[in-house]
Design a protein around this motif. Structure first.
Motif, mmCIF file in Angstrom:
data_model
loop_
_atom_site.group_PDB
_atom_site.id
_atom_site.type_symbol
_atom_site.label_atom_id
_atom_site.label_comp_id
_atom_site.label_asym_id
_atom_site.label_seq_id
_atom_site.Cartn_x
_atom_site.Cartn_y
_atom_site.Cartn_z
ATOM 1 N N GLY A 35 -3.513 -8.179 26.694
ATOM 2 C CA GLY A 35 -3.588 -8.915 25.444
ATOM 3 C C GLY A 35 -2.496 -8.585 24.444
ATOM 4 N N ASN A 36 -1.710 -7.556 24.732
ATOM 5 C CA ASN A 36 -0.600 -7.186 23.835
ATOM 6 C C ASN A 36 0.628 -8.000 24.212
ATOM 7 O OD1 ASN A 36 1.172 -5.974 22.104
ATOM 8 N ND2 ASN A 36 1.181 -3.980 23.152
ATOM 9 N N ARG A 37 0.956 -9.038 23.421
ATOM 10 C CA ARG A 37 2.022 -9.984 23.767
ATOM 11 C C ARG A 37 3.318 -9.635 23.057
ATOM 12 N NH1 ARG A 37 0.205 -16.030 23.927
ATOM 13 N NH2 ARG A 37 2.009 -16.107 22.560
ATOM 14 N N LYS A 38 4.416 -9.831 23.800
ATOM 15 C CA LYS A 38 5.745 -9.686 23.221
ATOM 16 C C LYS A 38 6.572 -10.902 23.614
ATOM 17 C CE LYS A 38 5.261 -5.788 21.149
ATOM 18 N NZ LYS A 38 5.384 -5.706 19.676
ATOM 19 N N ARG A 39 7.222 -11.480 22.620
ATOM 20 C CA ARG A 39 8.094 -12.629 22.881
ATOM 21 C C ARG A 39 9.542 -12.164 22.896
ATOM 22 N NH1 ARG A 39 7.808 -18.259 22.166
ATOM 23 N NH2 ARG A 39 5.703 -18.063 21.318
ATOM 24 N N PHE A 40 10.278 -12.666 23.874
ATOM 25 C CA PHE A 40 11.695 -12.298 23.996
ATOM 26 C C PHE A 40 12.489 -13.572 24.211
ATOM 27 C CE2 PHE A 40 15.167 -9.543 24.568
ATOM 28 C CZ PHE A 40 15.910 -9.960 25.646
ATOM 29 N N SER A 41 13.471 -13.813 23.329
ATOM 30 C CA SER A 41 14.252 -15.049 23.408
ATOM 31 C C SER A 41 15.414 -14.876 24.377
ATOM 32 C CB SER A 41 14.781 -15.418 22.023
ATOM 33 O OG SER A 41 15.445 -16.663 22.077
ATOM 34 N N LEU A 42 15.440 -15.736 25.378
ATOM 35 C CA LEU A 42 16.522 -15.696 26.366
ATOM 36 C C LEU A 42 17.710 -16.508 25.871
ATOM 37 C CD1 LEU A 42 14.409 -16.349 29.579
ATOM 38 C CD2 LEU A 42 14.953 -14.168 28.514
ATOM 39 N N ASP A 43 18.866 -16.196 26.356
ATOM 40 C CA ASP A 43 20.067 -16.919 25.948
ATOM 41 C C ASP A 43 20.199 -18.209 26.758
ATOM 42 O OD1 ASP A 43 23.653 -16.293 25.976
ATOM 43 O OD2 ASP A 43 22.429 -17.533 24.658
ATOM 44 N N GLN A 44 19.125 -19.022 26.740
ATOM 45 C CA GLN A 44 19.105 -20.291 27.457
ATOM 46 C C GLN A 44 18.532 -21.354 26.533
ATOM 47 O OE1 GLN A 44 20.295 -20.459 30.648
ATOM 48 N NE2 GLN A 44 20.778 -18.300 30.354
ATOM 49 N N THR A 45 19.162 -22.495 26.460
ATOM 50 C CA THR A 45 18.625 -23.625 25.705
ATOM 51 C C THR A 45 18.622 -24.860 26.597
ATOM 52 O OG1 THR A 45 20.803 -24.207 24.822
ATOM 53 C CG2 THR A 45 19.429 -22.730 23.480
ATOM 54 N N ILE A 46 17.663 -25.750 26.329
ATOM 55 C CA ILE A 46 17.539 -26.918 27.191
ATOM 56 C C ILE A 46 16.798 -28.019 26.427
ATOM 57 C CG2 ILE A 46 15.351 -26.152 28.191
ATOM 58 C CD1 ILE A 46 16.287 -27.279 30.874
ATOM 59 N N LYS A 104 9.027 0.969 38.764
ATOM 60 C CA LYS A 104 9.676 2.249 38.448
ATOM 61 C C LYS A 104 8.774 3.106 37.567
ATOM 62 C CE LYS A 104 14.077 4.233 37.027
ATOM 63 N NZ LYS A 104 15.455 3.965 36.566
ATOM 64 N N PHE A 105 8.167 2.486 36.559
ATOM 65 C CA PHE A 105 7.242 3.220 35.709
ATOM 66 C C PHE A 105 6.084 3.780 36.529
ATOM 67 C CE2 PHE A 105 9.068 3.041 31.720
ATOM 68 C CZ PHE A 105 9.347 1.766 31.245
ATOM 69 N N LEU A 106 5.536 2.969 37.414
ATOM 70 C CA LEU A 106 4.413 3.407 38.247
ATOM 71 C C LEU A 106 4.811 4.556 39.162
ATOM 72 C CD1 LEU A 106 2.890 -0.059 39.240
ATOM 73 C CD2 LEU A 106 1.818 1.656 37.766
ATOM 74 N N ALA A 107 6.005 4.435 39.765
ATOM 75 C CA ALA A 107 6.471 5.480 40.687
ATOM 76 C C ALA A 107 6.649 6.815 39.977
ATOM 77 C CB ALA A 107 7.785 5.038 41.333
ATOM 78 N N LEU A 108 7.048 6.762 38.706
ATOM 79 C CA LEU A 108 7.272 7.993 37.927
ATOM 80 C C LEU A 108 6.034 8.417 37.142
ATOM 81 C CD1 LEU A 108 10.854 7.162 36.560
ATOM 82 C CD2 LEU A 108 10.260 8.723 38.430
ATOM 83 N N SER A 109 4.929 7.653 37.330
ATOM 84 C CA SER A 109 3.666 7.937 36.634
ATOM 85 C C SER A 109 3.832 7.943 35.117
ATOM 86 C CB SER A 109 3.083 9.281 37.102
ATOM 87 O OG SER A 109 2.829 9.255 38.483
ATOM 88 N N ILE A 110 4.650 7.021 34.627
ATOM 89 C CA ILE A 110 4.886 6.904 33.181
ATOM 90 C C ILE A 110 4.075 5.725 32.647
ATOM 91 C CG2 ILE A 110 6.617 6.448 31.392
ATOM 92 C CD1 ILE A 110 8.698 7.666 33.265
ATOM 93 N N PRO A 111 3.193 5.957 31.660
ATOM 94 C CA PRO A 111 2.449 4.841 31.073
ATOM 95 C C PRO A 111 3.418 3.854 30.411
ATOM 96 C CG PRO A 111 1.530 6.962 30.408
ATOM 97 C CD PRO A 111 2.851 7.244 31.057
ATOM 98 N N PHE A 112 3.088 2.580 30.460
ATOM 99 C CA PHE A 112 3.988 1.605 29.843
ATOM 100 C C PHE A 112 3.192 0.485 29.180
ATOM 101 C CE2 PHE A 112 3.542 -1.671 33.115
ATOM 102 C CZ PHE A 112 3.164 -0.936 34.239
ATOM 103 N N SER A 113 3.851 -0.129 28.206
ATOM 104 C CA SER A 113 3.253 -1.223 27.461
ATOM 105 C C SER A 113 4.179 -2.424 27.545
ATOM 106 C CB SER A 113 3.066 -0.821 25.996
ATOM 107 O OG SER A 113 4.341 -0.611 25.394
ATOM 108 N N SER A 114 3.752 -3.541 26.965
ATOM 109 C CA SER A 114 4.613 -4.722 26.960
ATOM 110 C C SER A 114 5.919 -4.428 26.231
ATOM 111 C CB SER A 114 3.886 -5.901 26.317
ATOM 112 O OG SER A 114 3.413 -5.562 25.029
ATOM 113 N N GLN A 115 5.848 -3.605 25.179
ATOM 114 C CA GLN A 115 7.061 -3.291 24.416
ATOM 115 C C GLN A 115 8.039 -2.451 25.235
ATOM 116 O OE1 GLN A 115 7.880 -4.323 21.023
ATOM 117 N NE2 GLN A 115 9.806 -3.745 21.990
#
Length: 453
Positions: A35-46, A104-115
């Motif tokens: 439920g933690n959302r992050k928006r990232f703008s790509l360098d693409q327009t259409i 990669k995060f899973l293999a190194l057992s590092i917790p990760f978030s959307s950010q």
């Protein structure tokens, strides 16, 4: 190709509140975890007209239809199919990168978030995903072809596709010319052929020699053509001009046993060598049936009756009936007490022992092998036993059957050859065949006295 699932949820959408040049909308990535959302703008327009919201991908509008729907735009601003594919390739690469970051995060057992995933993505792609053609598309499709045909094709027949992939990668590295489906045209084939001709390798003595002869190069080019045809059927846009490229094939020697050599092998005393006696029986059985190693290997009691062998050929997946003769039936009788119709030996060992067997039997006629490396003609002479392998048995069956007066069509139905083009090189292999078929058709001449001048 099926996509690997990510842990987070990925969506691509157009940001409708922000319009750029000519009414184009920027493409955004929305990535969320729990439920933690992050928006990232790509360098693409259409333009929204080119966007499928359900599929979350761009789609191509044929030029004629686009001119009608988007008549307010200059023709040069309408998107081509290549440009649409480039945008979608970028979106595909984003999904692949996110999956790799998660792994990669899973293999190194590092917790990760959307950010943290988005931060890693930005770090990995500092240029904000500028449009760049996906250079490994051809290579990906070769891998896909191999995987999709593993269940239906023999491993040996797929190895040529691994080989062509390696050659194409070497060409790309050496020339800095990206290998793409659109770029593989008539001109590419010319350049690629020249590249293969000039490839070299260094032997143990430090001598630099050509890597590939013209026959091997012709096979590689033919494989590439076959692959492009497959890709086109799969819906990939390829440059059809590749079809105009003609592959030059050189006539190859047909190495087969002559009748007297086969008879010498059959009569050779091996009473004190059980290992080579078994090898001889398997080899002669193949000479008398025309079966490939894979089919001799799969032979079971249920494939046999009193008159014939009835199997489904491993290579072609077609049903084949091979009548038994005095040689093949005699060998099967010899091993009738075994669980299998014939002894079992690996292909590698069998080929090694066949050479040993033929050398002992005196099959040592000098054979000249001619190969071309580009324009360079190289002639090498070998004693015949060095050139004999298990596949020689199949060639022996064909050539001796023809010499004994069987028609090409009759031999093909027994050997399982489906393509006359690949079979016809056997037809004129010896002058003996001409004499046999002439006498069979017209009768033998009376002995005549030659007038001495």
């Amino acid at each position: 190709m099926s996509k690997k699932k990510t842990i987070g949820t990925i969506r691509f959408e157009l940001r409708k509140g922000v319009r750029g040049e000519n009414g184009k909308l920027p493409v955004s990535l929305i990535y969320s975890i729990k439920g933690n959302r992050k928006r990232f703008s790509l360098d693409q327009t259409i333009l929204s007209e080119y966007w499928d919201a359900k599929e979350q991908r761009a789609f191509y509008i044929p030029q004629r239809e686009a001119k009608r729907k988007l008549n307010h735009l200059p023709v040069n601003q309408l998107l081509t199919e290549i440009e649409i594919n480039e945008i979608n390739d970028i979106l595909d690469s984003v999904e692949i990168d996110i999956k790799a970051i998660e792994d990669k995060f899973l293999a190194l057992s590092i917790p990760f978030s959307s950010q943290t995933v988005i931060d890693a993505l930005i770090s990995k792609k500092p240029d904000a995903f500028k449009v760049e053609e996906k250079t490994d598309l051809v290579f990906d499709y070769i891998d896909r072809y191999i995987v999709e045909h593993e269940a239906s094709r023999e491993a040996g027949s797929l190895s040529v596709y691994k080989s062509i992939k390696n050659h194409l990668k070497a060409y790309q590295d050496a020339t800095n010319h990206k290998v793409t489906f659109e770029g593989i045209d008539y001109s590419f084939f010319n350049k690629f052929q020249n590249f293969l001709i000039k490839r070299t390798k260094t032997d143990k003595a430090g001598n630099i020699n050509p890597m590939l002869n013209n026959t091997t190069i012709a096979k590689a080019l033919s494989t590439l053509k076959t692959f492009l045809t497959y890709a086109k059927k799969e819906g990939v846009k390829v440059n059809d001009s590749f079809r105009d490229f003609t592959i030059k094939r050189e006539k190859l020697e047909v190495i087969a046993l002559e009748q007297n050599e086969l008879q010498n092998l059959i009569d050779f005393d091996l009473s004190n060598n059980k290992r080579l006696d078994k090898v001889r029986d398997i080899f002669v059985f193949a000479c008398a049936t025309g079966l490939r190693f894979s089919d001799v290997q799969q032979l079971k009691a249920e494939h046999l009756d009193n008159e014939s062998i009835n199997i489904v050929v491993k290579k072609t997946k077609t049903a084949l009936t091979v009548p038994l003769n005095i040689f093949s039936a005699g060998i099967l009788e010899k091993y009738s007490e075994l669980n299998k119709p014939l002894p079992t030996i690996s292909n590698q060992k069998l080929n090694e022992y066949i050479k040993e067997l033929c050398e002992l039997a005196g099959i040592a006629k000098q054979i000249e092998i001619v190969r071309f490396f580009g324009k360079k003609r190289i002639v090498t002479t070998y004693p015949k036993f060095e050139l004999i392998s298990f596949h020689t048995a199949r060639k022996t069956f064909v050539t001796l059957s023809l010499e004994r007066g069987m028609s090409a069509e009759e031999v093909m139905t027994i050997s399982g050859h489906e393509d006359y083009k690949s079979f016809k090189r056997y037809v004129n292999i010896t002058e003996k065949r001409k004499k046999v078929v002439m006498l069979k058709a017209w009768g033998a001449p009376k002995e005549r006295k030659l007038k001495v001048v």
